[in-house]
Scaffold this motif. Structure first.
Motif, PDB file in Angstrom:
ATOM      1  N   ALA A 107       0.989  -1.172  -0.368  1.00 55.19           N
ATOM      2  CA  ALA A 107      -0.248   0.264   0.125  1.00 55.19           C
ATOM      3  C   ALA A 107       0.446   0.895   0.216  1.00 55.19           C
ATOM      4  O   ALA A 107       1.947   1.475   0.502  1.00 55.19           O
ATOM      5  CB  ALA A 107      -0.738   0.376   1.066  1.00 55.19           C
ATOM      6  N   PHE A 108       0.489   2.427  -0.874  1.00 53.79           N
ATOM      7  CA  PHE A 108       1.277   3.802  -1.117  1.00 53.79           C
ATOM      8  C   PHE A 108       0.570   4.497   0.296  1.00 53.79           C
ATOM      9  O   PHE A 108      -0.576   4.765   0.560  1.00 53.79           O
ATOM     10  CB  PHE A 108       0.974   4.688  -2.196  1.00 53.79           C
ATOM     11  CG  PHE A 108       1.103   5.914  -1.939  1.00 53.79           C
ATOM     12  CD1 PHE A 108       2.447   5.417  -2.345  1.00 53.79           C
ATOM     13  CD2 PHE A 108       0.396   6.863  -1.570  1.00 53.79           C
ATOM     14  CE1 PHE A 108       2.951   7.494  -2.635  1.00 53.79           C
ATOM     15  CE2 PHE A 108       0.970   8.473  -1.872  1.00 53.79           C
ATOM     16  CZ  PHE A 108       2.033   8.570  -2.535  1.00 53.79           C
ATOM     17  N   VAL A 109       2.046   5.308   0.959  1.00 54.03           N
ATOM     18  CA  VAL A 109       1.381   6.024   2.591  1.00 54.03           C
ATOM     19  C   VAL A 109       2.828   7.083   2.323  1.00 54.03           C
ATOM     20  O   VAL A 109       3.642   7.017   0.860  1.00 54.03           O
ATOM     21  CB  VAL A 109       1.915   5.241   3.001  1.00 54.03           C
ATOM     22  CG1 VAL A 109       1.041   3.751   4.142  1.00 54.03           C
ATOM     23  CG2 VAL A 109       3.833   4.916   3.106  1.00 54.03           C
ATOM     24  N   LYS A 110       1.687   7.955   2.946  1.00 51.93           N
ATOM     25  CA  LYS A 110       2.103   9.700   2.925  1.00 51.93           C
ATOM     26  C   LYS A 110       3.447   9.664   4.864  1.00 51.93           C
ATOM     27  O   LYS A 110       2.273   9.568   5.138  1.00 51.93           O
ATOM     28  CB  LYS A 110       1.259  10.856   3.115  1.00 51.93           C
ATOM     29  CG  LYS A 110       1.103  10.465   1.599  1.00 51.93           C
ATOM     30  CD  LYS A 110       1.981  11.721   0.885  1.00 51.93           C
ATOM     31  CE  LYS A 110       1.454  12.041  -0.794  1.00 51.93           C
ATOM     32  NZ  LYS A 110       2.539  12.289  -1.467  1.00 51.93           N
ATOM     33  N   VAL A 111       4.864   9.805   4.472  1.00 57.34           N
ATOM     34  CA  VAL A 111       5.119   9.804   5.500  1.00 57.34           C
ATOM     35  C   VAL A 111       5.826  10.833   6.174  1.00 57.34           C
ATOM     36  O   VAL A 111       6.090  11.947   5.191  1.00 57.34           O
ATOM     37  CB  VAL A 111       6.624   8.899   5.953  1.00 57.34           C
ATOM     38  CG1 VAL A 111       7.332   8.895   6.794  1.00 57.34           C
ATOM     39  CG2 VAL A 111       6.150   7.486   4.477  1.00 57.34           C
ATOM     40  N   TYR A 112       5.730  11.933   7.422  1.00 57.67           N
ATOM     41  CA  TYR A 112       5.617  13.003   7.381  1.00 57.67           C
ATOM     42  C   TYR A 112       6.776  12.827   8.362  1.00 57.67           C
ATOM     43  O   TYR A 112       6.895  12.030   9.392  1.00 57.67           O
ATOM     44  CB  TYR A 112       4.657  13.657   8.179  1.00 57.67           C
ATOM     45  CG  TYR A 112       3.937  14.250   7.008  1.00 57.67           C
ATOM     46  CD1 TYR A 112       3.621  15.116   6.026  1.00 57.67           C
ATOM     47  CD2 TYR A 112       2.311  12.683   7.036  1.00 57.67           C
ATOM     48  CE1 TYR A 112       2.473  15.055   5.331  1.00 57.67           C
ATOM     49  CE2 TYR A 112       1.440  12.941   6.107  1.00 57.67           C
ATOM     50  CZ  TYR A 112       1.343  14.068   5.419  1.00 57.67           C
ATOM     51  OH  TYR A 112       0.741  14.279   4.278  1.00 57.67           O
ATOM     52  N   VAL A 113       7.968  13.657   8.207  1.00 64.02           N
ATOM     53  CA  VAL A 113       9.236  13.501   8.477  1.00 64.02           C
ATOM     54  C   VAL A 113       9.393  15.263   8.972  1.00 64.02           C
ATOM     55  O   VAL A 113       9.386  15.735   8.572  1.00 64.02           O
ATOM     56  CB  VAL A 113      10.578  13.231   8.295  1.00 64.02           C
ATOM     57  CG1 VAL A 113      11.747  13.199   9.116  1.00 64.02           C
ATOM     58  CG2 VAL A 113      10.514  11.148   7.420  1.00 64.02           C
TER      59      VAL A 113
END
Length: 358
Positions: free
Chosen positions: A258-264
């Motif tokens: 699955a595609f995810v958005k990661v916020y660093v």
């Protein structure tokens, strides 16, 4: 005589009037300083959040393949079912190996009897040592052949390497398979991982043991805190990106792939002087802003750092308490007077920008 002089007098008076007007305009323009709005530079907390794309991975993943060529005589792929480690998934025809094993066992039995007889004769010096050593070597050779054949037979059996969920079956019973044939996939879903990449310049924002926020595509956009477990020590030579792996919390529901958005860096704040990005004057070599000092415009070189949607942090060139021109920048000239109309607040500028974007 008088009537002939009247046009000349009128022409002279018009010329004098015109000359007088030209002398007054430059003087008037010098007294009109450009009107500007300013803000007072001050430190504020800023967050350097970086958005990255990532993919969900299973804790363990494997494609089940046979180690030898042959025909499938047994297939036990329970599609989508959970199986324990060691469960037999498939068997390849091993009839030839079983026959070879039986032959070697018969030969071993005869060799052992020979070795036992020679050992008794050796005890009474009825045979020389060399003959006995040869018989013993024959016994050990057959034992080694049995171990090798058993290893080959074991390769005909495909077992679950760990406890996990089977995927879809890719072959049918009776099919001829090779080591390149995929029987099925298997994944361990009790713990999910996320792999993502970020530019190496933001590598300081993430460290092993830290956390990042993950939004899984197709869900309710809830943020899940994932724990960083490893960082690839070498950046990609082509993209200059770092590859990072994090563990999703058990409550996360997602399918591997699955595609995810990661916020660093959302949890990391630092103090900086923020200004609207449109007050920065770019040039070939430097970036400048306009300050007001003693009622005059002063162009100073600056260095910028973190960027937000419409604001940028100044890291060098401006100190706390400096007066920065935010409106009327284009009308100011270096070392010339300016007239301050309004001292704006940074929060008010943010609200104005946000309303303009909406």
């Amino acid at each position: 005589m008088l009537s002939s002089r009247i046009p000349a007098i009128i022409a002279c008076s018009c010329l004098l009037g015109a000359c007088g007007g030209k002398k007054q305009n430059p003087k008037a323009s010098q007294n009109q300083a450009p009107i500007v709005d300013v803000i007072v530079a001050g430190y504020t907390n800023v967050t350097n959040a970086v958005e990255a794309n990532g993919s969900v991975l299973a804790n363990e993943f494997v494609e089940l393949r046979p180690e030898v060529n042959g025909r499938l005589t047994y297939l036990n792929v329970q599609e989508g079912k959970y199986v324990e480690k060691g469960t037999v998934i498939a068997r390849v025809n091993d009839a030839d190996l079983q026959a070879q094993l039986g032959k070697i066992k018969v030969q071993l039995e005869l060799a052992e009897k020979t070795e036992q007889r020679l050992r008794k004769l050796l005890d009474i010096n009825g045979v020389n040592q060399a003959d006995y050593d040869a018989a013993l070597n024959t016994v050990n050779g057959f034992k080694a052949d049995i171990d090798y054949t058993l290893a080959m037979i074991d390769k005909t059996v495909v077992r679950a390497p760990f406890s996990g969920t089977l995927g879809l079956r890719q072959v049918s019973p009776g099919a001829f398979v090779t080591p390149t044939t995929i029987i099925a996939s298997m994944q361990q879903l009790n713990q999910l991982k996320v792999d993502f990449t970020i530019p190496e310049q933001y590598g300081s924002l993430v460290q092993t043991g830290g956390t990042v926020n993950v939004v899984i595509d197709g869900t309710d956009n809830a943020r899940h805190k994932a724990s960083v477990i490893a960082i690839e020590p070498q950046a990609n030579a082509l993209t200059r990106n770092l590859r990072i792996r994090a563990l999703l919390p058990p409550v996360s529901k997602a399918n591997p792939g699955a595609f995810v958005k990661v916020y660093v860096g959302e949890n990391i704040t630092q103090k900086a002087i923020l200004v609207p990005s449109n007050v920065i004057i770019p040039s070939d070599k430097n970036k400048q802003v306009v300050l007001v000092r003693d009622g005059k415009a002063a162009f100073v070189n600056v260095q910028t750092g973190l960027r937000q949607s419409s604001f940028v942090a100044i890291t060098k060139g401006v100190s706390q308490g400096d007066t920065i021109v935010v409106k009327g920048v284009m009308f100011a000239t270096n070392n010339n007077p300016v007239k301050v109309r309004n001292i704006a607040q940074l929060n008010n500028l943010r609200d104005t920008v946000n309303q303009g974007q909406q």
